[in-house]
Design a protein around this motif. Structure first.
Motif, short mmCIF file in Angstrom:
data_model
loop_
_atom_site.label_atom_id
_atom_site.label_comp_id
_atom_site.label_asym_id
_atom_site.label_seq_id
_atom_site.Cartn_x
_atom_site.Cartn_y
_atom_site.Cartn_z
N PHE A 298 -25.26 49.39 76.38
CA PHE A 298 -26.45 49.42 75.54
C PHE A 298 -26.79 50.85 75.10
N ILE A 299 -26.70 51.79 76.03
CA ILE A 299 -27.08 53.17 75.72
C ILE A 299 -26.14 53.78 74.68
N ILE A 300 -24.84 53.65 74.90
CA ILE A 300 -23.87 54.22 73.96
C ILE A 300 -23.96 53.51 72.61
N GLY A 301 -24.16 52.19 72.66
CA GLY A 301 -24.33 51.45 71.42
C GLY A 301 -25.55 51.91 70.65
N GLY A 302 -26.66 52.15 71.36
CA GLY A 302 -27.87 52.65 70.71
C GLY A 302 -27.67 54.02 70.11
N ILE A 303 -26.90 54.86 70.80
CA ILE A 303 -26.59 56.20 70.27
C ILE A 303 -25.86 56.09 68.93
N MET A 304 -24.88 55.18 68.87
CA MET A 304 -24.09 55.04 67.65
C MET A 304 -24.94 54.56 66.48
N SER A 305 -25.78 53.54 66.71
CA SER A 305 -26.63 53.03 65.63
C SER A 305 -27.69 54.05 65.23
#
Length: 350
Positions: A241-248
């Motif tokens: 979730f954290i890395i995905g949020g960073i990308m978006s």
């Protein structure tokens, strides 16, 4: 140690690539049938599509420009899929990345500060869904859908309220010149495209060449086996979730800081809405693989950039163009969707 030909083919995933090519062909074929059924020349329409998207420097720039944000939101979904979760929260993290760019570059007019704050706010907004999933067992589809709406209305308030442009009611305050992403040559394409490609390459390296990425992928395939091997599936989900949020969040910041010529969010959020959802289709077409996502994002960008030329060349109404594009996207996404379904079934097997 020698590598056999079959092992090389497996690494290159030629089978998946061929399946995607076949799906693209079938999608265009069905689209052609629909156009002919309504009395339009499919050959001229597709000729216009390709010329409009790839036949000039400006067309290529438009194709790559549209592909940039959806490449990053697709990474959010792909990282989740590889970890065994259905994360559709890229949409709201993208909103927060965009508004962060507007807010923080006007506090300190620095390019990298805007991108950094976009990533941080995108990751922070992904945390509630992660915590609900890990500690309360709330399904991520429910939590991310709800958070998408909460995020949308909160950011919309900021757009039309505190950060509205007093001199132009059609957009927010602009990104300062010092914080804008430089354009490539004499085009409207910013260096954000290259940042998105680097982010995809980084994601590939993270998932396939680090211990953290290995743990995330193993947890996605079989959480019981991962736990038996000393991997914490809950932490894998948190990192996903954290890395995905960073990308978006990065995608949202790039969209505005590289958004020539306005460098602002349109009133009503018209230029940021839906790009997170588009990333789901991009990820499925790219088979939830960071390298495949680069190509699929460009493919989506081509479909979008060639719309006007397709209408002008074959006089196809916009509504029919949208139907054709939808048919192509759905057809091309089917192999990736089947992969995802098979992975979910395997993960649920004892």
């Amino acid at each position: 140690m020698r590598t056999s030909g079959s092992e090389i083919l497996k690494k290159l995933n030629v089978k998946a690539f061929v399946e995607s090519l076949i799906a693209i062909f079938v999608g265009f074929l069905i689209g052609a049938i629909v156009m002919y059924a309504f009395g339009y020349d499919a050959v001229k329409a597709y000729e216009g599509l390709f010329k409009g998207a790839l036949g000039s420097i400006d067309g290529i720039a438009a194709t790559l420009d549209y592909s940039t944000p959806i490449m990053l939101t697709a990474l959010t979904f792909a990282i989740g899929a590889r970890t065994g979760i259905f994360n559709i929260g890229a949409e709201s993290s993208f909103y927060f990345g965009a508004i962060a760019a507007v807010i923080f570059t006007n506090i300190w007019g620095n390019l990298w500060f805007g991108l950094l704050m976009g990533m941080i706010l995108g990751a922070l907004w992904a945390l509630p869904a992660a915590l609900l999933k890990v500690y309360r067992g709330v399904h991520e589809v429910i939590s991310t859908i709800m958070l998408n709406w909460i995020g949308w209305y909160f950011v919309l308030y900021l757009i039309v309220g505190p950060y509205a442009n007093p001199n132009d009611p059609n957009k927010t305050i602009r990104i300062p010149e010092a914080a804008r992403l430089p354009l490539i040559g004499d085009t409207t394409l910013s260096w954000g495209f290259l940042i998105a490609v680097l982010a995809s390459l980084f994601t590939y390296f993270l998932l396939w060449h680090t211990g953290l990425g290995f743990g995330m992928r193993v947890s996605g395939q079989n959480p019981r086996a991962a736990e038996y091997g000393g991997i914490n599936p809950k932490m894998a989900i948190m990192w996903s979730f954290i890395i995905g949020g960073i990308m978006s969040g990065l995608g949202g910041a790039i969209k505005i800081q590289g958004g020539y010529p306005t460098y602002a969010i349109s009133q009503g959020g018209a230029n940021i809405y839906g790009l997170g959802f588009d990333g789901i289709g991009v990820s499925l077409v790219g088979r939830n693989h960071p390298l495949g996502i680069i190509l699929s994002a460009i493919f989506f960008g081509m479909l979008r950039a060639g719309t006007s030329a397709m209408q002008a060349t074959a006089h196809v109404p916009l509504e029919i163009v949208k139907v054709i594009q939808g048919i192509i996207v759905i057809t091309v996404a089917i192999p990736g969707l089947l992969d995802l379904i098979r992975a979910v079934v395997r993960r649920g097997s004892p």
